[in-house]
Write a protein that holds these residues in place. Structure first.
Motif, mmCIF file in Angstrom:
data_model
loop_
_atom_site.group_PDB
_atom_site.id
_atom_site.type_symbol
_atom_site.label_atom_id
_atom_site.label_comp_id
_atom_site.label_asym_id
_atom_site.label_seq_id
_atom_site.Cartn_x
_atom_site.Cartn_y
_atom_site.Cartn_z
ATOM 1 N N UNK A 92 0.833 -1.202 0.000
ATOM 2 C CA UNK A 92 0.000 0.000 0.000
ATOM 3 C C UNK A 92 0.871 1.256 0.000
ATOM 4 N N UNK A 93 0.418 2.280 -0.727
ATOM 5 C CA UNK A 93 1.019 3.610 -0.664
ATOM 6 C C UNK A 93 2.519 3.622 -0.876
ATOM 7 N N UNK A 94 3.206 4.392 -0.007
ATOM 8 C CA UNK A 94 4.664 4.535 -0.148
ATOM 9 C C UNK A 94 5.384 3.204 0.040
ATOM 10 N N UNK A 95 4.845 2.341 0.911
ATOM 11 C CA UNK A 95 5.496 1.043 1.109
ATOM 12 C C UNK A 95 5.523 0.243 -0.187
ATOM 13 N N UNK A 96 4.436 0.304 -0.959
ATOM 14 C CA UNK A 96 4.397 -0.414 -2.247
ATOM 15 C C UNK A 96 5.478 0.126 -3.184
ATOM 16 N N UNK A 97 5.640 1.448 -3.233
ATOM 17 C CA UNK A 97 6.666 2.042 -4.105
ATOM 18 C C UNK A 97 8.061 1.566 -3.710
ATOM 19 N N UNK A 98 8.317 1.549 -2.391
ATOM 20 C CA UNK A 98 9.640 1.128 -1.914
ATOM 21 C C UNK A 98 9.862 -0.362 -2.163
ATOM 22 N N UNK A 99 8.801 -1.122 -1.989
ATOM 23 C CA UNK A 99 8.886 -2.572 -2.198
ATOM 24 C C UNK A 99 9.220 -2.872 -3.665
ATOM 25 N N UNK A 100 8.479 -2.229 -4.566
ATOM 26 C CA UNK A 100 8.706 -2.451 -6.004
ATOM 27 C C UNK A 100 10.114 -2.014 -6.398
ATOM 28 N N UNK A 101 10.562 -0.907 -5.832
ATOM 29 C CA UNK A 101 11.921 -0.420 -6.138
ATOM 30 C C UNK A 101 12.974 -1.444 -5.722
ATOM 31 N N UNK A 102 12.787 -2.041 -4.551
ATOM 32 C CA UNK A 102 13.752 -3.038 -4.065
ATOM 33 C C UNK A 102 13.704 -4.316 -4.901
ATOM 34 N N UNK A 103 12.513 -4.722 -5.332
ATOM 35 C CA UNK A 103 12.402 -5.914 -6.182
ATOM 36 C C UNK A 103 13.052 -5.653 -7.539
ATOM 37 N N UNK A 104 12.816 -4.471 -8.080
ATOM 38 C CA UNK A 104 13.399 -4.155 -9.390
ATOM 39 C C UNK A 104 14.919 -4.062 -9.343
ATOM 40 N N UNK A 105 15.450 -3.742 -8.182
ATOM 41 C CA UNK A 105 16.916 -3.750 -8.013
ATOM 42 C C UNK A 105 17.458 -5.149 -8.302
ATOM 43 N N UNK A 106 16.865 -6.163 -7.698
ATOM 44 C CA UNK A 106 17.304 -7.540 -7.950
ATOM 45 C C UNK A 106 17.021 -7.948 -9.396
ATOM 46 N N UNK A 107 15.843 -7.548 -9.887
ATOM 47 C CA UNK A 107 15.473 -7.926 -11.261
ATOM 48 C C UNK A 107 16.496 -7.375 -12.255
ATOM 49 N N UNK A 108 16.897 -6.144 -12.037
ATOM 50 C CA UNK A 108 17.859 -5.508 -12.940
ATOM 51 C C UNK A 108 19.216 -6.183 -12.877
ATOM 52 N N UNK A 109 19.611 -6.654 -11.693
ATOM 53 C CA UNK A 109 20.897 -7.353 -11.593
ATOM 54 C C UNK A 109 20.912 -8.571 -12.511
ATOM 55 N N UNK A 110 19.794 -9.289 -12.547
ATOM 56 C CA UNK A 110 19.719 -10.490 -13.397
ATOM 57 C C UNK A 110 19.608 -10.101 -14.865
ATOM 58 N N UNK A 111 18.687 -9.187 -15.185
ATOM 59 C CA UNK A 111 18.444 -8.854 -16.592
ATOM 60 C C UNK A 111 19.648 -8.159 -17.231
ATOM 61 N N UNK A 112 20.462 -7.481 -16.421
ATOM 62 C CA UNK A 112 21.643 -6.801 -16.972
ATOM 63 C C UNK A 112 22.839 -7.737 -17.104
ATOM 64 N N UNK A 113 22.724 -8.926 -16.501
ATOM 65 C CA UNK A 113 23.856 -9.854 -16.512
ATOM 66 C C UNK A 113 24.807 -9.653 -15.348
ATOM 67 N N UNK A 114 24.481 -8.720 -14.440
ATOM 68 C CA UNK A 114 25.330 -8.519 -13.263
ATOM 69 C C UNK A 114 25.201 -9.686 -12.289
#
Length: 427
Positions: free
Chosen positions: A227-249
């Motif tokens: 919910x609210x700001x927590x959802x934004x922070x949660x998605x940001x943290x998940x996308x951090x991991x997602x980007x590590x994989x998708x970028x090949x890092x």
């Protein structure tokens, strides 16, 4: 539970040197009139590391020598800790749990809420309890003020790196991505972390959410991470991991990693220069690697979205009693004190939960352990809400979808939140 197929006995007769390795299922005299069943993790004589197994054998043999009218049946949990703890909770509700057992701190609230634990308050002094770190003391205390377990070890997550390949400690998420991609160019597989269906996946990753100030549940234990700001922070943290994989890092195989031992193996094989691991792995690396190779490995706090936004998960193990026999409860508490509250910490270099023990044992005066202890200031324990295990389960499912790219992050997060909220409403 892994039922042991056969029972073998290694007695430690009173007055014997009490140095023999425990390889069977029972410690103590076969004809001892009293018996305690203790279900444990590898924090015991069955540890895969021979030096730890030998050390625990001595601790158990010394303990039983002081209690010669008892024998202790040792039951081993499998490595699937979540399933083991869930099964033990159901056994406790039906009256078939072991007398005494290791209970993971993250599920302790479920056991307390179920009313299946016996009070340890008569067996620990006020001074011992007061020395516990506040979040530890709060975790083991029930609503009636009694303590219902002894939380003996805590831990934290850090970033390990091979300084020959990654000289400088990454301070931010962007720093880590750049360092990992650089290591890939040198033939490494990038940064490794737990991403499989496993509690470690949730717990290691949560630091990235907490570092932003995110909250999983409100004061009533209701999930609010979607919910609210927590959802934004949660998605940001998940996308951090997602980007590590998708970028090949990070390699795609992180989506299936569910065991810290994989990181030790990769470090020993020289296939990675970076991994997110636990403080206890520093001692394991020292044992597994030759001195020259070990000297290359250092650790630093987990990177944050910004250098001044840091967090790390703190967990650990407790010992608790299920038996209604007061003599067994007393022996269980004494086992927690004599074997685990200090001696086991020193043996495995597992961080103590009492401030005074850092001065008592020389091993915790090392620079590495001083650094770990200092890092506990950024530590955050999992919420003591009964719904947490289901939140963790949903995060593990979500992480699988995200890291394999089978679902957009936002949709996966919303599904995890909806399922967690439904579980809360059913409880």
């Amino acid at each position: 539970m892994l039922a042991l197929a056969a029972t073998t006995v290694l007695a430690a007769p009173h007055g014997s040197p009490a140095q023999e390795a425990i390889t069977g299922d029972v410690v103590g005299k076969p004809d001892a009139p009293n018996k305690l069943v203790f279900r444990m993790t590898t924090d015991g004589p069955r540890n895969n590391e021979p030096a730890y197994a030998q050390g625990y054998s001595k601790l158990f043999n010394d303990f039983i020598a002081k209690h010669s009218d008892w024998q202790i049946e040792l039951q081993m949990m499998s490595g699937d800790i979540g399933q083991e703890q869930a099964r033990m909770l159901e056994q406790a509700k039906s009256g078939s749990a072991p007398d005494c057992a290791a209970v993971d701190s993250f599920v302790l609230p479920l056991f307390k809420k179920a009313g299946v634990l016996q009070s340890f308050s008569p067996y620990f002094t006020k001074e011992e309890i007061d020395q516990l770190f506040p979040f530890i003391r709060e975790g083991i205390t029930g609503s009636d003020g009694n303590i219902y377990a002894w939380w003996w070890s805590t831990d934290l997550r850090v970033l390990y790196r091979n300084k020959e390949i990654v000289p400088d400690a990454p301070q931010t998420w962007d720093d880590l991505k750049k360092a990992a991609l650089s290591s890939v160019e040198e033939g490494m597989e990038g940064v490794l972390f737990n991403g499989g269906r496993y509690e470690g996946t949730t717990f290691d990753w949560l630091a990235n959410f907490w570092a932003q100030g995110g909250k999983l549940v409100d004061d009533d234990g209701k999930p609010i991470f979607g919910e609210g700001e927590n959802r934004d922070k949660f998605i940001k943290a998940v996308n951090y991991y997602r980007d590590l994989v998708e970028s090949g890092a990070a390699p795609k195989r992180v989506a299936t990693i569910g065991d810290y031992d994989d990181f030790n193996a990769a470090a020993a094989a020289g296939t990675t220069a970076l991994f997110v691991g636990g403080n206890w792995q520093y001692a394991q690396l020292r044992t597994a690697l030759d001195p020259d190779e070990f000297a290359k490995w250092v650790f630093s706090p987990l990177p944050g979205p910004a250098a001044d936004q840091r967090s790390t998960g703190t967990g650990g193990w407790t010992v608790a009693a299920f038996s209604k026999d007061t003599e067994k409860v007393k022996l269980c508490a004494e086992l927690a004190r004599d074997i685990y509250m200090g001696p086991a910490n020193a043996l495995q270099e597992q961080l103590p939960t009492r401030a005074d023990l850092y001065d008592k044992y020389e091993v915790f005066s090392s620079e590495a352990n001083k650094t770990f202890a200092a890092a506990l200031k950024d530590g955050q324990a999992r919420p003591g809400a009964p719904v947490y295990p289901e939140i963790s389960n949903q995060i593990q499912i979500m992480m699988g979808k995200v890291l394999t790219g089978t679902q957009p992050t936002e949709a996966a997060v919303d599904e995890a939140f909806s399922a967690s909220l439904s579980a809360f409403k059913r409880s």
